[in-house]
Design an enzyme around this catalytic site. Structure first.
Site, mmCIF file in Angstrom:
data_model
loop_
_atom_site.group_PDB
_atom_site.id
_atom_site.type_symbol
_atom_site.label_atom_id
_atom_site.label_comp_id
_atom_site.label_asym_id
_atom_site.label_seq_id
_atom_site.Cartn_x
_atom_site.Cartn_y
_atom_site.Cartn_z
ATOM 1 N N LEU A 1 -18.313 30.542 -10.430
ATOM 2 C CA LEU A 1 -17.917 31.459 -11.743
ATOM 3 C C LEU A 1 -17.819 30.689 -12.858
ATOM 4 C CD1 LEU A 1 -16.903 34.668 -12.240
ATOM 5 C CD2 LEU A 1 -14.832 33.898 -11.720
ATOM 6 N N HIS A 2 -18.398 31.313 -14.037
ATOM 7 C CA HIS A 2 -18.445 30.571 -15.403
ATOM 8 C C HIS A 2 -18.380 31.589 -16.313
ATOM 9 C CE1 HIS A 2 -22.386 30.339 -14.183
ATOM 10 N NE2 HIS A 2 -22.681 30.556 -15.540
ATOM 11 N N LEU A 3 -17.432 31.521 -17.377
ATOM 12 C CA LEU A 3 -17.348 32.557 -18.335
ATOM 13 C C LEU A 3 -17.836 31.945 -19.489
ATOM 14 C CD1 LEU A 3 -16.012 35.063 -19.165
ATOM 15 C CD2 LEU A 3 -13.709 33.869 -19.423
#
Ligand SMILES: [Zn+2]
Ligand SMILES: [Zn+2]
Length: 252
Positions: free
Chosen positions: A121-123
């Site tokens: 997951l990466h924003l």
């Protein structure tokens, strides 16, 4: 430059001590996340905020937004919210850097790709100029177009948690076949809706918009500086110097 492995983000997120990462990779970190420079920035500022793997969360739960939204809803919400708070700190640091480097700040988008290209997951925290030699094709551009729907703004994702269960179930499915076609949509400027036949034409438009903005801001700053100088000169030429007047006031 070697193509980064699809799982490199996970190896970063598993690090017990993120500060061991090279400074060319790591921008900052907190107890709960680390922020790295996107290896292929699609704008002047482009960072990725990754959740660290902290039990009870597992690396496989944190593999993507889709996998995270399959875990118990309130736990998932907690992780997304915490990531969002850390991203807000990053936004603040980027804004400071914008002012330091350019004398003004501009919009920053914070969001996820609906269909990610790397595991973990990466924003994305990305400046809205989209001026970068690494932005090379329609897919790159459309994946950050803020109104197309492929880029999921953090605040929209957070709103899913408060929506009714059927809407949450639908959105959290993040179906590939629903989002991937968006990357093939025709090229349109996200700001003025002008259509473009190809990427070079769109990139020229983005560059011209950016150059125009820099020029306008420079004029504005010059004007401001001139005004300050005029005020100072007016002060110096007055019969009593500023320090004298202050002295008078002090003794009165
Ligand atoms: Zn991504
Ligand atoms: Zn435009």
């Amino acid at each position: 430059m070697p193509v980064p492995s699809l799982t490199v983000l996970r190896t970063y997120a598993l690090k017990a001590n993120p500060s061991e990462l090279p400074s060319s990779v790591l921008f900052s970190h907190t107890e709960t996340s680390l922020t790295i420079f996107d290896a292929f920035p699609k704008a002047i500022f482009h960072f990725l905020v990754l959740p660290r793997v902290i039990p009870p969360a597992t690396a496989s739960e944190l593999s993507s937004l889709r996998s995270l939204l399959k875990v118990e809803k309130e736990r998932a919400r907690g992780i997304v919210e915490t990531l969002g708070k850390d991203a807000e700190q990053v936004r603040g640091m980027v804004e400071e850097e914008m002012v330091k480097r350019y004398g003004f700040k501009w919009d920053i988008w914070v969001g996820f790709h609906s269909v990610p290209s790397m595991e973990h997951l990466h924003l994305h925290v990305i400046s809205s100029d989209l001026v970068s030699p690494r932005l090379k094709n329609k897919k790159h551009y459309n994946s950050f177009h803020p109104k197309l729907g492929f880029f999921l703004h953090l605040k929209d994702v957070l709103s899913w948690f408060d929506s009714d269960p059927s809407y949450y179930a639908m959105m959290s499915g993040l179906k590939k076949d629903q989002y991937e076609p968006l990357l093939k949509e025709s090229l349109v400027c996200w700001e003025c809706d002008k259509p473009f036949k190809n990427i070079p034409a769109l990139k020229t438009h983005l560059q011209e918009k950016w150059d125009g903005r820099v020029e306008r801001e420079k004029k504005r700053l010059d004007k401001k500086r001139t005004r300050v100088r005029e005020l100072e000169e007016a002060d110096e030429s007055s019969s009593e110097p500023l320090n004298k007047r202050v002295d008078t006031r002090d003794t009165s």
